[in-house]
Motif scaffolding. Sequence first.
Motif, PDB file in Angstrom:
ATOM      1  N   THR A 172       0.831  -1.203   0.000  1.00 56.72           N
ATOM      2  CA  THR A 172       0.000   0.000   0.000  1.00 56.72           C
ATOM      3  C   THR A 172       0.871   1.261   0.000  1.00 56.72           C
ATOM      4  O   THR A 172       1.952   1.299   0.594  1.00 56.72           O
ATOM      5  CB  THR A 172      -0.936   0.033   1.221  1.00 56.72           C
ATOM      6  N   THR A 173       0.370   2.283  -0.644  1.00 57.21           N
ATOM      7  CA  THR A 173       1.075   3.572  -0.666  1.00 57.21           C
ATOM      8  C   THR A 173       0.449   4.556   0.318  1.00 57.21           C
ATOM      9  O   THR A 173       0.905   5.700   0.422  1.00 57.21           O
ATOM     10  CB  THR A 173       1.045   4.171  -2.077  1.00 57.21           C
ATOM     11  N   THR A 174      -0.589   4.114   1.018  1.00 52.80           N
ATOM     12  CA  THR A 174      -1.249   4.985   1.995  1.00 52.80           C
ATOM     13  C   THR A 174      -0.366   5.108   3.235  1.00 52.80           C
ATOM     14  O   THR A 174       0.002   4.096   3.835  1.00 52.80           O
ATOM     15  CB  THR A 174      -2.626   4.422   2.390  1.00 52.80           C
ATOM     16  N   ARG A 175      -0.041   6.320   3.606  1.00 51.44           N
ATOM     17  CA  ARG A 175       0.852   6.532   4.742  1.00 51.44           C
ATOM     18  C   ARG A 175       0.433   7.798   5.480  1.00 51.44           C
ATOM     19  O   ARG A 175       0.114   8.814   4.869  1.00 51.44           O
ATOM     20  CB  ARG A 175       2.298   6.653   4.270  1.00 51.44           C
ATOM     21  N   GLU A 176       0.392   7.707   6.791  1.00 50.92           N
ATOM     22  CA  GLU A 176       0.034   8.845   7.634  1.00 50.92           C
ATOM     23  C   GLU A 176       1.116   9.040   8.695  1.00 50.92           C
ATOM     24  O   GLU A 176       1.890   8.118   8.986  1.00 50.92           O
ATOM     25  CB  GLU A 176      -1.313   8.603   8.325  1.00 50.92           C
ATOM     26  N   ALA A 177       1.162  10.219   9.277  1.00 51.66           N
ATOM     27  CA  ALA A 177       2.094  10.515  10.370  1.00 51.66           C
ATOM     28  C   ALA A 177       1.300  10.915  11.602  1.00 51.66           C
ATOM     29  O   ALA A 177       0.351  11.702  11.522  1.00 51.66           O
ATOM     30  CB  ALA A 177       3.050  11.626   9.965  1.00 51.66           C
ATOM     31  N   SER A 178       1.660  10.347  12.743  1.00 50.54           N
ATOM     32  CA  SER A 178       0.982  10.642  14.006  1.00 50.54           C
ATOM     33  C   SER A 178       2.003  11.087  15.044  1.00 50.54           C
ATOM     34  O   SER A 178       3.038  10.441  15.218  1.00 50.54           O
ATOM     35  CB  SER A 178       0.245   9.390  14.510  1.00 50.54           C
ATOM     36  N   ARG A 179       1.695  12.183  15.749  1.00 45.28           N
ATOM     37  CA  ARG A 179       2.561  12.635  16.835  1.00 45.28           C
ATOM     38  C   ARG A 179       1.916  12.414  18.197  1.00 45.28           C
ATOM     39  O   ARG A 179       2.476  12.827  19.221  1.00 45.28           O
ATOM     40  CB  ARG A 179       2.877  14.138  16.669  1.00 45.28           C
ATOM     41  N   CYS A 180       0.735  11.798  18.235  1.00 45.63           N
ATOM     42  CA  CYS A 180       0.078  11.522  19.510  1.00 45.63           C
ATOM     43  C   CYS A 180       1.008  10.671  20.379  1.00 45.63           C
ATOM     44  O   CYS A 180       1.726   9.824  19.835  1.00 45.63           O
ATOM     45  CB  CYS A 180      -1.245  10.786  19.283  1.00 45.63           C
ATOM     46  N   PRO A 181       1.042  10.931  21.692  1.00 46.01           N
ATOM     47  CA  PRO A 181       0.063  11.696  22.490  1.00 46.01           C
ATOM     48  C   PRO A 181       0.268  13.205  22.553  1.00 46.01           C
ATOM     49  O   PRO A 181      -0.319  13.870  23.420  1.00 46.01           O
ATOM     50  CB  PRO A 181       0.242  11.078  23.882  1.00 46.01           C
ATOM     51  N   ASP A 182       1.082  13.759  21.710  1.00 46.54           N
ATOM     52  CA  ASP A 182       1.217  15.216  21.619  1.00 46.54           C
ATOM     53  C   ASP A 182      -0.126  15.807  21.200  1.00 46.54           C
ATOM     54  O   ASP A 182      -0.666  15.480  20.132  1.00 46.54           O
ATOM     55  CB  ASP A 182       2.299  15.551  20.590  1.00 46.54           C
ATOM     56  N   ASP A 183      -0.696  16.673  22.039  1.00 43.98           N
ATOM     57  CA  ASP A 183      -2.012  17.251  21.742  1.00 43.98           C
ATOM     58  C   ASP A 183      -2.026  18.026  20.432  1.00 43.98           C
ATOM     59  O   ASP A 183      -3.074  18.202  19.809  1.00 43.98           O
ATOM     60  CB  ASP A 183      -2.455  18.176  22.887  1.00 43.98           C
ATOM     61  N   GLY A 184      -0.858  18.516  20.015  1.00 42.24           N
ATOM     62  CA  GLY A 184      -0.804  19.276  18.780  1.00 42.24           C
ATOM     63  C   GLY A 184      -0.990  18.432  17.540  1.00 42.24           C
ATOM     64  O   GLY A 184      -1.132  18.973  16.430  1.00 42.24           O
ATOM     65  N   CYS A 185      -1.013  17.095  17.723  1.00 42.23           N
ATOM     66  CA  CYS A 185      -1.159  16.206  16.563  1.00 42.23           C
ATOM     67  C   CYS A 185      -2.565  16.305  15.972  1.00 42.23           C
ATOM     68  O   CYS A 185      -2.726  16.627  14.798  1.00 42.23           O
ATOM     69  CB  CYS A 185      -0.852  14.773  16.965  1.00 42.23           C
ATOM     70  N   CYS A 186      -3.566  16.000  16.798  1.00 45.76           N
ATOM     71  CA  CYS A 186      -4.933  15.976  16.245  1.00 45.76           C
ATOM     72  C   CYS A 186      -5.996  16.335  17.272  1.00 45.76           C
ATOM     73  O   CYS A 186      -7.178  16.357  16.951  1.00 45.76           O
ATOM     74  CB  CYS A 186      -5.236  14.596  15.658  1.00 45.76           C
ATOM     75  N   ARG A 187      -5.599  16.608  18.496  1.00 50.15           N
ATOM     76  CA  ARG A 187      -6.587  16.835  19.545  1.00 50.15           C
ATOM     77  C   ARG A 187      -7.000  18.303  19.659  1.00 50.15           C
ATOM     78  O   ARG A 187      -8.048  18.609  20.204  1.00 50.15           O
ATOM     79  CB  ARG A 187      -6.054  16.332  20.895  1.00 50.15           C
ATOM     80  N   ARG A 188      -6.151  19.207  19.193  1.00 49.24           N
ATOM     81  CA  ARG A 188      -6.487  20.636  19.247  1.00 49.24           C
ATOM     82  C   ARG A 188      -6.844  21.137  17.857  1.00 49.24           C
ATOM     83  O   ARG A 188      -6.168  20.799  16.873  1.00 49.24           O
ATOM     84  CB  ARG A 188      -5.301  21.437  19.789  1.00 49.24           C
ATOM     85  N   PRO A 189      -7.894  21.951  17.745  1.00 52.99           N
ATOM     86  CA  PRO A 189      -8.231  22.523  16.431  1.00 52.99           C
ATOM     87  C   PRO A 189      -7.146  23.505  16.010  1.00 52.99           C
ATOM     88  O   PRO A 189      -6.368  23.999  16.826  1.00 52.99           O
ATOM     89  CB  PRO A 189      -9.558  23.239  16.689  1.00 52.99           C
TER      90      PRO A 189
END
Length: 476
Positions: free
Chosen positions: A410-427
């Motif tokens: 697969t060529t689908t790839r994502e990057a996650s910085r969690c548990p850093d809130d700046g990753c996806c938890r804060r708008p």
Amino acid sequence: MTDLMTLGQRIRFYRTGARLTLDQLGAAVGIAGSQLSLMENGKREPRLSLLQSLARTFGVEVADLLTVTPPTERAALEIELASLQKSAVYRSLGLADIRPSRGMSDETLRSVIGLHRELARRAREAIATPEEARRANTELRQHMRTQNNHIAEIEVLAEEAVAAAGYRVGALTHRAVGLMAERLGFELIYVNDLPHSTRSVTDLENGRIYLPPASIPGGHGLRSMALQAIAHRVLGHHEPDTYADFLRQRLEINYFAAACLMPLSQSLTFLRAAKAERNLAIEDFRDAFGVTHESAALRFTNIATVHLDMPVHFLRVGEDGALYKGYENDGLQLPTDVTGSTEGQLVCRHWSARTAFTRANRTTEFYQYTDTPTGTYWCSTQTGTASSEEFSITFGVPFADAKWFRGRDTTTREASRCPDDGCCRRPSAELADRWSHRAWPSARLHAHILAPLPSGTFPGVDDTELYDFLEAHSAR
């Protein structure tokens, strides 16, 4: 302890029947009366040679002394009281033991025992706090992690059980499950009026296991429910004393059911062949044994590390991103609360467990690589629907083990910085400035938030409804 007390009571019964004092009996068998007193009180175990001397003196057989039946109703009461006073619940009160004297009436003794029974019942049925339950669940998950989610003893029992029922290969049949129940002295009975708070009911007195009728003929669910009920008997479970006991037993019966539906030897033959071809897939494993995707993925975690030499992770996530079940021994950093519990925590929006909900075609597995602070992982995710909400089932491995699986290209790839809130938890700052204090959402309250933790000997079961059900069906 109870057996020694019963033996002591029987020695006392025959001694008093022979009108002998402790010293007189001691002289007859060559032992001090004080030593006999310790034996009669269940505090010392007599040698076989002494038991033989006692039996000859009383004119009885050694077997008469060793039988587990108390000699009198009074003796049975005294034995039960002594046993209850040894319980952790009573010891925690710091009270002295009561030694029943000859002057204590049977009625008084029954009242004291009744208080002990009620104390034990209340301790068993006390409503645990959510924090206690979450801690117990966390401890169990961490314990299973130390075992690589593998329980060898249950694997052996499951293989023996299915082999005795004639299983060889493929999906375990309903008939085979019925034969397994028969070997334990139980009959599977399908009824439409099971208590609402139960999935199945086992009538120990009449040898019956009650199950709901099949909504889908030949479905996996009924086999699993029947096997879980059978598992309690195979594994020798007793009524749970604590919520931790209840959780452990539930884990063990689920493990036994999965190990029967996907027996170890046959599973390894299938999975090793797929690994050799670099074509491992949860969906193939699922279809080979006729189980659900979730069952196949969980079962893979039991086998992968111990037998296939690969660490893994498993997730069941709701459409809102909440983690309902999670296991990992590959270093993936699961979200946790202050107790270490993962249940109900939100997983990263960039993990495949959540991105899989956004794709149009959900009929097949979704593959994705995810870069995280603890490494890169390859994941396979399948979505489904339960009741009124959707969920996803994710099975994953570290990047190095992706080579064994279908979908590794697969060529689908994502990057996650969690548990850093700046990753996806804060708008984003832009959206926060645009909408902060300019909206008032009406929160959707989940019913389980305000619900008390299930209580009772078997948490969540309505005893009144259960006993009415058993009484109605026992007459049929």
